[in-house]
Design an enzyme around this catalytic site. Structure first.
Site, PDB file in Angstrom:
ATOM      1  N   SER A  43      -1.613  11.791   4.652  1.00 48.83           N
ATOM      2  CA  SER A  43      -0.882  10.698   4.682  1.00 48.83           C
ATOM      3  C   SER A  43       0.589  10.878   4.842  1.00 48.83           C
ATOM      4  CB  SER A  43      -1.165   9.978   3.294  1.00 48.83           C
ATOM      5  OG  SER A  43      -2.489   9.431   3.438  1.00 48.83           O
ATOM      6  N   LYS A  46       2.054   8.511   7.783  1.00 48.99           N
ATOM      7  CA  LYS A  46       2.369   7.239   7.565  1.00 48.99           C
ATOM      8  C   LYS A  46       3.932   6.981   7.649  1.00 48.99           C
ATOM      9  CE  LYS A  46      -1.933   6.163   5.297  1.00 48.99           C
ATOM     10  NZ  LYS A  46      -2.652   6.633   3.808  1.00 48.99           N
ATOM     11  N   SER A  98      -0.207   3.975  -0.033  1.00 45.70           N
ATOM     12  CA  SER A  98      -1.131   4.717   1.099  1.00 45.70           C
ATOM     13  C   SER A  98      -2.524   4.224   1.514  1.00 45.70           C
ATOM     14  CB  SER A  98      -1.218   6.224   0.640  1.00 45.70           C
ATOM     15  OG  SER A  98      -1.299   7.343   1.690  1.00 45.70           O
TER      16      SER A  98
END
Length: 383
Positions: A43, A46, A98
């Site tokens: 993640s 992101k 997230s």
């Protein structure tokens, strides 16, 4: 205090398989451990999703959730097909919690489909000079396609974070989102309310913490990218494969170790404040040049111009920037004012940090018959 060899973190002292410490002002890598090795990055992806969305979309836009977005695995907001949200709120869900479904909903809104948004991500990475990154998903879940697997390097990830916090026209918005501790919002119709908590614990760990993003998948392990600003230093740490389950805190240990190394063992050097030595820029001889009298040695004044390169750097405490003068010992006429004569290189060891041009400060013609005749006549007239 001088930098000692033992002050540099040994690779064995870090849990991460890949790590980078970067000076965010110059982009220079101050420390790396397998920093250019391509690895899954979960993640931490992101941060790129967020900045691409901010740069391409109006945060006030309304996003309609697709079946694909609603079907994303945990961690997710729990949105359902057809539900509508303001893009701004989804960005907070993306970066604080997230949420994987927020990532896909954002990507589909921005580019029509996930593949199209991935193309935007890869184009941005290429624009930033990332050397070995390939993004397939906006949420960082492990993925493969015919072109490869979803990955980046610690060096590329630090470069992307540098762009997010310092270079993008949307840096302020990015920092506002990623530094928010708690955020509440509702869907566009006001039927459901959601609460987001920032899971970037580093924001409370060190003074000056700016931003960051955690990540985990079974392939990537625990990952982290974070930034800190203190006094005249802005540092970025990127970690990949920093432990697996039951080792969740390893990333915080590595981050603190590298940040403290950068804070304690590096100094800021303002290269623009380092002036060239006047003695090294003394006038140089111009042979066959027109001077005051026949037979006189002619000297050319030098002028320093056009600084190009880094304006400041973080360097180890024991290091010094030196100037290397690459200027001809003598010239042959004719020489025109502004002609390139040489350069001054700003050096850290054998690395060139910046350069300045040295040019002719005046015009000196070549000795020829008309000039010589003029000099003779002048002497005769005087006598």
């Amino acid at each position: 205090m001088r930098v000692r060899a033992q002050d540099v973190p040994a690779e064995s002292e870090l849990y991460a398989k890949s790590a980078v410490l970067m000076d965010a002002d110059s982009g220079r890598i101050l420390y790396e451990k397998n920093g250019h090795e391509a690895m899954a990055n979960a993640s931490t992806t992101k941060i790129l999703t967020c900045i691409v969305a901010l740069e391409n979309c109006d945060p006030a836009s309304v996003v309609t959730v697709s079946k694909n977005a609603a079907s994303q695995p945990k961690v997710h907001l729990g949105m359902h097909e057809g539900q509508q949200f303001y893009l701004r709120d989804l960005l907070y869900g993306l970066m604080l919690e997230s949420y994987n479904d927020c990532a896909v909903a954002i990507a589909e809104f921005a580019a029509g489909e996930v593949q199209g948004f991935a193309a935007l991500m890869n184009a941005k990475a290429e624009e930033l000079g990332c050397e070995d990154s390939y993004f397939i998903t906006p949420n960082g879940l492990d993925a493969k396609d015919d072109a490869g697997f979803h990955h980046t390097t610690a060096a590329d990830l630090a470069k992307i974070m540098k762009y997010c916090i310092k270079e993008s026209l949307k840096s302020d918005e990015f920092l506002e989102i990623t530094r928010t501790a708690q955020y509440s919002f509702s869907d566009a119709e006001g039927k459901c309310t959601y609460q987001c908590t920032n899971h970037n614990a580093f924001l409370q760990m060190m003074e000056g913490a700016l931003s960051g993003k955690t990540g985990f998948t079974g392939t990537a392990g625990y990952c982290y990218v974070g930034a800190l600003q203190r006094e005249d230093k802005t540092l970025i740490v990127a970690l990949l494969a920093c432990g697996w389950p039951n080792n969740k805190t390893y990333k915080w240990s590595d981050t603190r170790k590298l940040m403290n190394y950068g804070l304690e063992q590096f100094k800021k050097i303002d290269l623009l404040q380092i002036e060239p030595d006047e003695a090294e820029l003394a006038p140089i001889e111009v042979r066959d040049g027109q001077g005051g009298k026949i037979g006189e040695t002619v000297y050319l004044k030098l002028v320093v111009r056009n600084y190009a390169g880094e304006e400041s750097i973080l360097a180890p405490l024991s290091s010094e920037v030196t100037l290397r003068y690459e200027i001809a010992d003598r010239l042959y006429a004719p020489v025109k004012s502004g002609d390139y004569i040489g350069k001054i290189r700003y050096m850290l060891g054998e690395e060139t940090l910046a350069e300045r041009c040295v040019v002719a400060g005046e015009t000196i013609g070549k000795i020829d018959y008309p000039w010589c005749l003029g000099q003779v006549l002048r002497l005769l007239w005087i006598e």
